[in-house]
Design a protein around this motif. Structure first.
Motif, mmCIF file in Angstrom:
data_model
loop_
_atom_site.group_PDB
_atom_site.id
_atom_site.type_symbol
_atom_site.label_atom_id
_atom_site.label_comp_id
_atom_site.label_asym_id
_atom_site.label_seq_id
_atom_site.Cartn_x
_atom_site.Cartn_y
_atom_site.Cartn_z
ATOM 1 N N ILE A 1 4.003 -4.619 -1.022
ATOM 2 C CA ILE A 1 3.474 -4.075 0.231
ATOM 3 C C ILE A 1 2.316 -3.125 -0.067
ATOM 4 C CG2 ILE A 1 4.029 -2.714 2.275
ATOM 5 C CD1 ILE A 1 7.037 -3.597 1.629
ATOM 6 N N TRP A 2 1.152 -3.449 0.470
ATOM 7 C CA TRP A 2 0.016 -2.531 0.371
ATOM 8 C C TRP A 2 0.206 -1.367 1.337
ATOM 9 C CZ3 TRP A 2 -3.391 -2.859 -3.443
ATOM 10 C CH2 TRP A 2 -3.613 -4.100 -4.062
ATOM 11 N N GLY A 3 -0.131 -0.167 0.892
ATOM 12 C CA GLY A 3 -0.092 0.999 1.781
ATOM 13 C C GLY A 3 1.311 1.408 2.157
ATOM 14 N N ALA A 4 2.099 1.814 1.156
ATOM 15 C CA ALA A 4 3.492 2.171 1.418
ATOM 16 C C ALA A 4 3.635 3.373 2.330
ATOM 17 C CB ALA A 4 4.210 2.454 0.087
ATOM 18 N N GLY A 5 2.578 4.185 2.441
ATOM 19 C CA GLY A 5 2.633 5.357 3.306
ATOM 20 C C GLY A 5 2.119 5.115 4.704
ATOM 21 N N LYS B 1 -0.220 10.928 -2.330
ATOM 22 C CA LYS B 1 0.649 10.244 -1.375
ATOM 23 C C LYS B 1 1.931 9.746 -2.039
ATOM 24 C CE LYS B 1 -2.755 8.723 2.027
ATOM 25 N NZ LYS B 1 -3.264 7.579 2.807
ATOM 26 N N ILE B 2 1.844 9.385 -3.324
ATOM 27 C CA ILE B 2 3.034 8.890 -4.021
ATOM 28 C C ILE B 2 4.126 9.950 -4.042
ATOM 29 C CG2 ILE B 2 3.926 8.307 -6.317
ATOM 30 C CD1 ILE B 2 1.645 6.481 -6.749
ATOM 31 N N SER B 3 3.741 11.197 -4.282
ATOM 32 C CA SER B 3 4.729 12.274 -4.363
ATOM 33 C C SER B 3 5.392 12.550 -3.027
ATOM 34 C CB SER B 3 4.066 13.550 -4.891
ATOM 35 O OG SER B 3 3.085 14.023 -3.984
ATOM 36 N N LYS B 4 4.759 12.123 -1.929
ATOM 37 C CA LYS B 4 5.319 12.353 -0.600
ATOM 38 C C LYS B 4 6.257 11.225 -0.158
ATOM 39 C CE LYS B 4 1.279 15.033 0.828
ATOM 40 N NZ LYS B 4 0.134 15.138 1.761
#
Length: 333
Positions: free
Chosen positions: A163-167, A193-196
């Protein structure tokens, strides 16, 4: 009954300064109408496209496809809803497979209005298990993702889903829906964004800005993935096809980085792959499959930030600059 209301409006496409606010009369309440005092609207990338000028959109138009509020009036034939009841609006209008399917904020006026009048069959009652913010935030992205992953790609236990754009709204929803059906999920997110995101929830998170996406996926699964959820388009398309395994399915609902892509036809047919388009989903899935799972916590809605609805320009800028992790809400006062 005369209901005086106010709404945001885009009179012609353009930049962040196109928004205006106007007073209006809600008009006569017909037999099957329901009038709702809106509490929240929610934003999607569709709103950015409409603001900039989307082919087929008739201006002026009231933006936003999602929203919820409280019933303040109803027509004499409406028995399913009552004054004071909390409701959410279906973002879509009609049969999503038909040519005359409509979307609020694109084919007709949207939800960024103090009051909204619409037919009773488009409002879904809410119980106390779901709060206002969550109710406003989930419908379009979760309905889109459910249709992509479940209805179009028939996800099953053991599938590997990329999935592109997990956030993003669609990305976060698609990951949860795939996981709920027993799939392993790989997502992308940039920098902080990964850490969130909940790294324990995702089987693999990749930063496309610094990581070799194709290499990371191949290290996780040497044959590639069963399903690619695409909503980014031009800049990611080549890599999406590179990681798709034989007999895999690529499903797309958008092209936020550009609409024009290239396809190597021998690569496609020799590997027996499928490229699938998907838009929205059914009212029945929204009401009977998704809403209950959001209400009981099986599906969680990621909310990035809330803006006052009069600050719609700042909200657009925030979303357009890719600062959002999850959904952007507009509080209507």
């Amino acid at each position: 009954m005369v209901i005086k209301a106010q709404r945001a409006i885009i009179r012609k496409p353009g930049s962040f300064d196109v928004f205006d606010f106007e007073d209006f009369d809600i008009g006569k309440v017909q037999d099957n109408d329901v009038v709702v005092k809106m509490n929240y609207a929610a934003m999607n990338h569709l709103d950015l496209w409409v603001r900039k000028g989307l082919p087929g959109v008739t201006y002026p138009i009231v933006p936003c496809s999602e929203g919820m509020g409280v019933v303040v009036a109803r027509g004499k034939s409406v028995n399913s809803l009552k004054e004071g009841q909390r409701v959410l609006l279906s973002p879509g209008i009609g049969d999503y497979l038909s040519e005359d399917y409509g979307i609020h904020g694109e084919t007709c006026n949207g939800t960024l209005s103090s009051h909204l009048k619409q037919k009773s069959n488009l409002w879904i009652p809410l119980d106390d298990s779901i709060d206002d913010r969550v109710a406003a935030a989930f419908p379009l992205s979760f309905l889109t993702s459910w249709n992509m992953v479940v209805r179009r790609c028939n996800v099953k236990k053991g599938d590997i889903v990329f999935i592109w754009g997990a956030g993003s709204g669609v990305g976060h929803a698609a990951g949860q829906i795939a996981k709920l059906h027993g799939a392993k999920i790989i997502g992308t997110a940039r920098g902080s964004k990964i850490s969130k995101l909940d790294s324990g929830f995702w089987d693999l998170l990749v930063d496309p800005k610094v990581d070799d996406v194709v290499g990371a996926v191949r290290n996780f699964s040497s044959k590639g993935v069963d399903i690619v959820v695409e909503h980014t388009g031009e800049k990611t398309w080549k890599r999406s096809l590179s990681i798709l395994k034989r007999n895999g399915r690529l499903v797309t609902c958008g092209g936020t980085t550009g609409p024009i892509v290239k396809i190597n036809l021998p690569h496609l047919f020799i590997k027996n792959q499928m490229i699938i388009g998907s838009t929205m989903g059914s009212f029945e899935d929204l009401k009977n499959q998704i809403l209950p799972r959001v209400s009981n916590g099986d599906l969680k809605v990621l909310i990035d930030r809330e803006f006052d609805w009069k600050d719609i320009a700042q909200a657009h800028q925030h979303l357009e600059e890719s600062n959002a992790i999850g959904k952007v809400l507009l509080k209507i006062k």
